[in-house]
Structure formats: C-alpha cells, structure tokens
Enzyme design. Structure first.
Site, PDB file in Angstrom:
ATOM      1  N   HIS A   1       0.788  -1.457   0.249  1.00  0.00           N
ATOM      2  CA  HIS A   1       0.004   0.180  -0.112  1.00  0.00           C
ATOM      3  C   HIS A   1       1.145   1.232   0.018  1.00  0.00           C
ATOM      4  CE1 HIS A   1      -3.919  -2.531   1.446  1.00  0.00           C
ATOM      5  NE2 HIS A   1      -3.482  -2.961   0.473  1.00  0.00           N
TER       6      HIS A   1
ATOM      7  N   GLY B   1      -1.341  -8.363  13.248  1.00  0.00           N
ATOM      8  CA  GLY B   1      -1.952  -7.371  13.181  1.00  0.00           C
ATOM      9  C   GLY B   1      -2.851  -6.758  12.110  1.00  0.00           C
TER      10      GLY B   1
ATOM     11  N   LEU C   1      -5.944  -9.092  17.458  1.00  0.00           N
ATOM     12  CA  LEU C   1      -6.897  -9.458  18.375  1.00  0.00           C
ATOM     13  C   LEU C   1      -8.197  -9.694  18.011  1.00  0.00           C
ATOM     14  CD1 LEU C   1      -5.656  -5.949  20.232  1.00  0.00           C
ATOM     15  CD2 LEU C   1      -5.737  -8.311  20.727  1.00  0.00           C
TER      16      LEU C   1
END
Length: 384
Positions: free
Chosen positions: A123, A191, A219
């Site tokens: 990106h 992540g 998470l």
C-alpha cells in the site's frame, strides 16, 4: 473503505499470558524448522508506536463510522519502531525471515532496518516519493499524487507512493509477495484484519496450501481464521517478545541510520563545487537535512536540495572541510560535524554512515573510502 467499517467494531480478544506463552513456544519451534519463513503485517503492529489502526475499537474508520473525532496521533516521521518491528529486523539479519509483506504505509519497517529487497510494501510508503508515476489531470483529489516537491537530480515533480482505494497495487511488489507466498512453508500474520484485497490474498494463498502453515496473531477475528494452523489472540509485541525469547534471540534497540554522500566537482579552472546528498541504502536520494554549513569558506548555510557549496579559489590536496549538518530533527537529533578531506581527484565521492541513538542522543559516524561516480549508472527511482 471507511464507509464499510461498522459503528460497532468486532470484539477484541486477549488471551491469557500463559496461553500466549504456550502458543509462542509452538510458533518458535515452527520458525526453527521453517525453510522459507515470511511475515505479513498490518496496522496492528504500529499501535504501540502511537499510530492508530483502522478497524479496532479506537480505529480511524471505526471512529469515522461512529461520528467521533480521531484523537491526535503520533506523526509517522517521529514514531519509533516497536519491539515487533525490531524483532523482524533481527530475524531478517540472521537469515531466518526470508521476506516481509506489509499493508502499512507508515514507513516504520524500512526505518527499522528492513532491506528494500526483503519487503513488499503493498500500500505504499508515506516517506518515499517517485517521479515517473502518472499524474491525474485533476487536482485536489486523492488520485493526484503530487507532493509539491521536486526531484533533487532531474527537477521533475515528485509523487507520493501511497496506494489509495480504487487504485492498482504496485505490480512488482505484488508479484514478489505472491511468489514468496507460493513457496513459503510458514507465514505469520501480525496485526491485520485481512479484509482488504488483493493484499489479503497473500496469506490466503498460504492457508490453502497443504505444504504450508498459516499463523494469525490479531485481536479481532479475521475471514481467514478457518485456514490457520494456529490462531493467537494477542498484541503483536506481546507475542513477538515471547517468541524471540524462546528463540534465544535478543531484540535490538532502534538506531536511526543515515547515509550521506559528499562529492567534490571541478567546475572550471580553480573553481570547485561540493555536493552533499542523503541517500537510502539502495542509493535513492533521501531527505533528512535542513541545512549544511561550512563556516571557514561560506558564511551562508546551504538550505536547498541539492545542497551545494561553491569555492572560487584553489584548494590544496588534503584540505579538511568541516561540515556542520542540521537535521530535520524528528527524533531531536542534534547538529553533527563531519570532516571531508579534499583529495584533488575529480568525480569522487565519500560515503558517511551516520547512526543516531534516540535513547542517548548521541551520533556515531563512519567514513567509507571514496569511489568514482558514474552519473549514467545512478538509480532513477527517487526516495524521501
């Protein structure tokens, strides 16, 4: 993609430390046995550096969906690479990590020491610019990538390297990422929500291969959780510090590394011109200086790139020129004095390796032997 973020974000889970520790032990053993280990990173590895993620409970897009203001974040130019960033650098330096694929454009991977030929920044990178990319014919949109800066070598317009939604990913980094995904035997995701294609297709390729293992640390749940060999609900730093301890590999301290080239040219008769330029490890120009002073010959500081200092009188071979470097100061770097010795040979350059420790506030310098410069062989890609 901001409008795709729900007002109520996906639940975040944090497994107990002893559970994470056991899973770190398994992962460490997998890394030891791996022949071609790669890592795929997302915004979650930079949150401990003060840079927000996107779809977390306080993510950029989550807050937008809720109509809430985003709190002030750390400037990416001032952010310090995290324990995870530095762990990956050490694994790279030891030949354990073969390749890194990242969705992040915060520049922390490259700043931490990941080599340009060991990473695909799918990106883009908000610290790197190019001058050969097509420019939109319209202004003031996300698709007009002009930064307002000029190339220090050709004077052309510089463009940022950020890939916005609706734009194609850079072909070569994507090709390399896919190639490594096809031959890896272990891929660790750190992540990332894995919801943005085509980048998310990299770990998906690994997860669908019988000969490869996919491990995801995040998470929140991801669409690829059903393909994993191991699923870890943990912050990246908490996992990677444990993994590195079990590998018995220390995580290095972040050191800001800069490279400076000083070149003396003869412009006619007894006239000389000193050119100073910051470069990245791959030779592309890199901006990190505000000014350069040479008090014994010029009262005015050079403040515009390319930094040049002209001499109207002859210089004796062996003359030492004391250059005072003023840095951008994103890490509070103090001025630094380097000494350039005039050799009398035209077209030679001297490379200075500069290392700054943000913890101690001290510089270390190393001067490499001079070498002849062939202007035709300089790289065409431009960095910042």
């Amino acid at each position: 993609m901001a409008d795709s973020a729900p007002e109520v974000p996906a639940e975040e889970r944090q497994e107990d430390p002893d559970v994470v520790d056991r899973k770190a032990e398994v992962l460490a053993e997998q890394i030891k046995k791996s022949k071609h280990f790669i890592v795929f990173t997302g915004a979650g590895i930079s949150t401990s550096a003060g840079i927000p993620d996107f779809r977390g409970t306080e993510g950029v897009w989550t807050l937008m969906a809720q109509g809430r203001q985003r709190p002030s974040a750390v400037n990416t130019l001032q952010a310090v690479p995290t324990a995870t960033h530095m762990a990956l650098v050490e694994l790279q330096n030891r030949g354990i990590l073969k390749y890194l694929v990242s969705q992040n454009c915060d520049a922390l991977h490259r700043k931490s020491g990941i080599l340009p030929d060991r990473i695909s920044e799918l990106h883009g990178n908000n610290n790197r610019e190019y001058y050969f990319r097509a420019v939109a014919s319209y202004e003031k949109t996300v698709h007009d990538h002009r930064t307002g800066r000029k190339c220090v070598r050709c004077g052309g317009d510089l463009l940022d390297s950020i890939v916005n939604f609706g734009e194609y990913l850079p072909a070569e980094p994507l090709r390399l990422a896919r190639n490594h995904a096809k031959k890896t035997d272990l891929c660790l995701v750190l992540g990332s929500s894995l919801t943005v294609p085509p980048a998310s297709g990299i770990p998906e390729t690994v997860g669908t291969r019988k000969a490869a293992k996919l491990v995801i640390c995040n998470l929140q749940e991801t669409p690829l959780d059903g393909l994993v060999d191991q699923r870890i609900y943990s912050k990246a730093d908490e996992l990677m510090t444990r993994v590195m301890a079990k590998l018995d590999i220390p995580i290095p301290q972040f050191i800001l590394r800069r490279r400076l080239i000083v070149q003396m040219e003869t412009t006619g008769g007894s006239r000389h011109q000193l050119k100073i330029c910051g470069v990245d490890v791959d030779g592309t120009p890199m901006t990190f200086l505000r000014s350069i002073k040479l008090d014994q010959y010029c009262r005015r500081a050079a403040c515009i790139e390319p930094f040049t200092i002209s001499f109207r009188s002859d210089l004796d071979i062996g003359t030492e020129l004391k250059l005072e470097l003023e840095f951008m100061g994103n890490y509070g770097e103090p001025n630094l004095e380097i000494i350039y010795s005039y050799t009398g040979e035209a077209g030679t350059e001297m490379m200075y390796l500069l290392e700054y420790n943000p913890q101690t506030g001290e510089w270390k310098t190393e001067r490499q032997e001079s070498q002849s410069v062939d202007e035709d062989k300089k790289p065409t890609r431009r960095g910042r």
